[in-house]
Design an enzyme around this catalytic site. Structure first.
Site, mmCIF file in Angstrom:
data_model
loop_
_atom_site.group_PDB
_atom_site.id
_atom_site.type_symbol
_atom_site.label_atom_id
_atom_site.label_comp_id
_atom_site.label_asym_id
_atom_site.label_seq_id
_atom_site.Cartn_x
_atom_site.Cartn_y
_atom_site.Cartn_z
ATOM 1 N N GLY A 122 0.892 -1.196 0.558
ATOM 2 C CA GLY A 122 0.038 0.258 0.119
ATOM 3 C C GLY A 122 0.907 0.929 0.149
ATOM 4 C CB ALA A 123 5.045 1.488 -0.814
ATOM 5 C CB SER A 124 0.679 4.208 -4.267
ATOM 6 O OG SER A 124 1.291 3.687 -4.926
ATOM 7 C CB SER B 112 -9.334 -1.054 10.822
ATOM 8 O OG SER B 112 -10.126 -0.210 11.316
ATOM 9 C CE1 TYR C 33 -11.326 -1.182 5.598
ATOM 10 C CE2 TYR C 33 -12.398 -0.632 8.190
ATOM 11 C CZ TYR C 33 -11.484 -0.940 7.032
ATOM 12 O OH TYR C 33 -10.085 0.317 7.561
ATOM 13 C CB ALA D 252 -15.649 -9.400 8.949
ATOM 14 C CE LYS E 25 -8.274 -3.388 7.851
ATOM 15 N NZ LYS E 25 -6.856 -2.950 7.353
HETATM 16 N N1 LIG Z 1 -8.344 6.352 6.630
HETATM 17 C C1 LIG Z 1 -8.744 5.848 7.936
HETATM 18 O O1 LIG Z 1 -9.048 6.010 8.925
HETATM 19 C C2 LIG Z 1 -7.856 3.947 8.714
HETATM 20 C C3 LIG Z 1 -8.205 3.541 9.763
HETATM 21 C C4 LIG Z 1 -8.225 2.713 9.792
HETATM 22 C C5 LIG Z 1 -7.543 1.588 9.070
HETATM 23 N N2 LIG Z 1 -7.430 2.491 8.099
HETATM 24 C C6 LIG Z 1 -6.446 1.391 7.237
HETATM 25 O O2 LIG Z 1 -4.886 1.393 7.440
HETATM 26 C C7 LIG Z 1 -4.355 1.053 6.047
HETATM 27 C C8 LIG Z 1 -3.762 2.215 5.097
HETATM 28 O O3 LIG Z 1 -4.796 3.074 4.592
HETATM 29 P P1 LIG Z 1 -4.999 4.735 4.067
HETATM 30 O O4 LIG Z 1 -5.916 5.098 4.786
HETATM 31 O O5 LIG Z 1 -3.744 4.621 3.636
HETATM 32 O O6 LIG Z 1 -5.309 4.371 2.683
HETATM 33 P P2 LIG Z 1 -4.903 4.694 1.075
HETATM 34 O O7 LIG Z 1 -6.131 4.330 0.220
HETATM 35 O O8 LIG Z 1 -4.180 5.381 1.276
HETATM 36 O O9 LIG Z 1 -4.253 3.440 0.676
HETATM 37 C C9 LIG Z 1 -4.417 2.379 0.889
HETATM 38 C C10 LIG Z 1 -3.387 1.730 -0.557
HETATM 39 O O10 LIG Z 1 -3.865 0.036 -1.008
HETATM 40 C C11 LIG Z 1 -3.249 -0.177 -2.281
HETATM 41 N N3 LIG Z 1 -4.177 -0.858 -2.732
HETATM 42 C C12 LIG Z 1 -5.686 -1.203 -2.341
HETATM 43 N N4 LIG Z 1 -5.150 -2.927 -3.080
HETATM 44 C C13 LIG Z 1 -4.567 -3.305 -3.768
HETATM 45 C C14 LIG Z 1 -4.093 -4.574 -4.077
HETATM 46 N N5 LIG Z 1 -5.200 -5.286 -4.577
HETATM 47 N N6 LIG Z 1 -3.031 -4.899 -4.397
HETATM 48 C C15 LIG Z 1 -1.791 -3.602 -3.440
HETATM 49 N N7 LIG Z 1 -2.344 -2.691 -2.971
HETATM 50 C C16 LIG Z 1 -3.327 -1.869 -3.182
HETATM 51 C C17 LIG Z 1 -4.517 1.220 -2.809
HETATM 52 O O11 LIG Z 1 -4.098 1.168 -3.648
HETATM 53 C C18 LIG Z 1 -3.756 1.866 -1.864
HETATM 54 O O12 LIG Z 1 -2.121 2.233 -2.389
HETATM 55 C C19 LIG Z 1 -5.847 0.067 5.231
HETATM 56 O O13 LIG Z 1 -5.156 -1.594 5.383
HETATM 57 C C20 LIG Z 1 -7.133 0.739 5.941
HETATM 58 O O14 LIG Z 1 -7.560 -0.247 5.763
HETATM 59 C C21 LIG Z 1 -7.616 2.722 7.329
#
Ligand SMILES: NC(=O)c1ccc[n+]([C@@H]2O[C@H](COP(=O)([O-])OP(=O)(O)OC[C@H]3O[C@@H](n4cnc5c(N)ncnc54)[C@H](O)[C@@H]3O)[C@@H](O)[C@H]2O)c1
Length: 243
Positions: A14-16, A135, A149, A151, A153
């Site tokens: 998820g590095a992007s 999460s 979602y 489930a 997490k």
């Molecule tokens: N933002 C929030 O409020 C929040 C809260 C709790 C948990 N999270 C969790 O934190 C993590 C990071 O979330 P974020 O907010 O940075 O989201 P984000 O959408 O900014 O980043 C998630 C990244 O995952 C990548 N991704 C999605 N499907 C993929 C796949 N099949 N293969 C490879 N990469 C894939 C996306 O392209 C994206 O760059 C996630 O697991 C999310 O569920 C987020």
């Protein structure tokens, strides 16, 4: 204390995205060799981070990408599973098979596939740290997402605990973090601003988390400062969930 991660090789999924790019950037800034993995090349690609396109729901793609990284570097010291997908809140009976599978595929299967690739080398070297980004929704309930979602997490937390137990005798640490709301593209893409503002007011620390907050916690869990912590879920939510 400022960490020095020189000589360490990290993989961040998820590095992007919001959290993944922040973690990757901080690790690279502290000297680690960082391989980012994402299905999308859009978004931030931090300086010093090599990003590979890899759909983590595809075990063959994960195996191939991991083999390339291990071939080039000879080792992976850190794995941060930050890739994730969210869903909008909706009744469970309206969730289709594809949507259920897609969320489980990214949020659970992807972390499993990556751990499966890097654990043997970590165990062999008796050194390695894995952080899975779960999460608050996996700890209790999701305010802004559906049952799939929550489930997924919660499943990631179970996976983390079990792998931690298995890997501990080989000195490999496996932990999870459970963020509340964090300002990232995922949040802005799934929750409208008025609801985010209401959540901000309801949070005891009166703010939404930042990717910097998340990166600091992940760095701690990758550093020697957390050497007696494994199998844990660390809440990071501004006091929104106090257990
Ligand atoms: N933002 C929030 O409020 C929040 C809260 C709790 C948990 N999270 C969790 O934190 C993590 C990071 O979330 P974020 O907010 O940075 O989201 P984000 O959408 O900014 O980043 C998630 C990244 O995952 C990548 N991704 C999605 N499907 C993929 C796949 N099949 N293969 C490879 N990469 C894939 C996306 O392209 C994206 O760059 C996630 O697991 C999310 O569920 C987020």
């Amino acid at each position: 204390m400022i960490e020095n991660f020189e000589g360490k090789v990290a993989v961040v999924t998820g590095a992007s995205g919001g959290m993944g790019s922040a973690v990757a950037a901080r690790l690279a800034g502290l000297g680690a060799t960082v391989h980012g993995v994402d299905v999308s090349t859009e978004g931030t690609s931090p300086d010093g981070v090599t990003t590979a396109v890899c759909d983590i729901t595809d075990p063959g793609a994960v195996r191939h990408t991991a083999a390339e990284i291990l071939g080039a570097e000879g080792r992976v010291d850190f794995l941060v599973n930050a890739a994730g997908l969210v869903s909008t809140t909706r009744p469970v009976e309206t969730i289709g098979d594809d949507e259920w599978s897609r969320l489980m595929g990214v949020n659970v299967d992807g972390a499993f596939y990556w751990m499966r690739e890097v654990l043997p080398g970590m165990k062999e070297r008796r050194s390695g740290k894995i952080v899975n980004v779960s999460s608050r929704a996996g700890r209790t309930l999701a305010n802004f997402a559906g049952a799939h979602y929550s489930a997924s997490k919660a499943a990631l937390l179970g996976l983390t605990r079990q792998v931690a137990l298995e890997a501990a005798p080989d000195n490999v640490h496996v932990n999870a973090i459970a963020p509340g709301l964090v300002e990232t593209p995922m949040l802005s893409g799934s929750v409208d601003e008025s609801r985010v503002e209401a959540a901000r007011q309801a949070t005891p620390l009166r703010r939404i988390g930042t990717t910097g907050d998340i990166a600091e916690l992940v760095l701690f869990l990758l550093s020697p400062r957390s050497d007696y912590i494994t199998g844990a879920t660390v809440d990071i939510n501004g006091g929104d969930l106090i257990l």
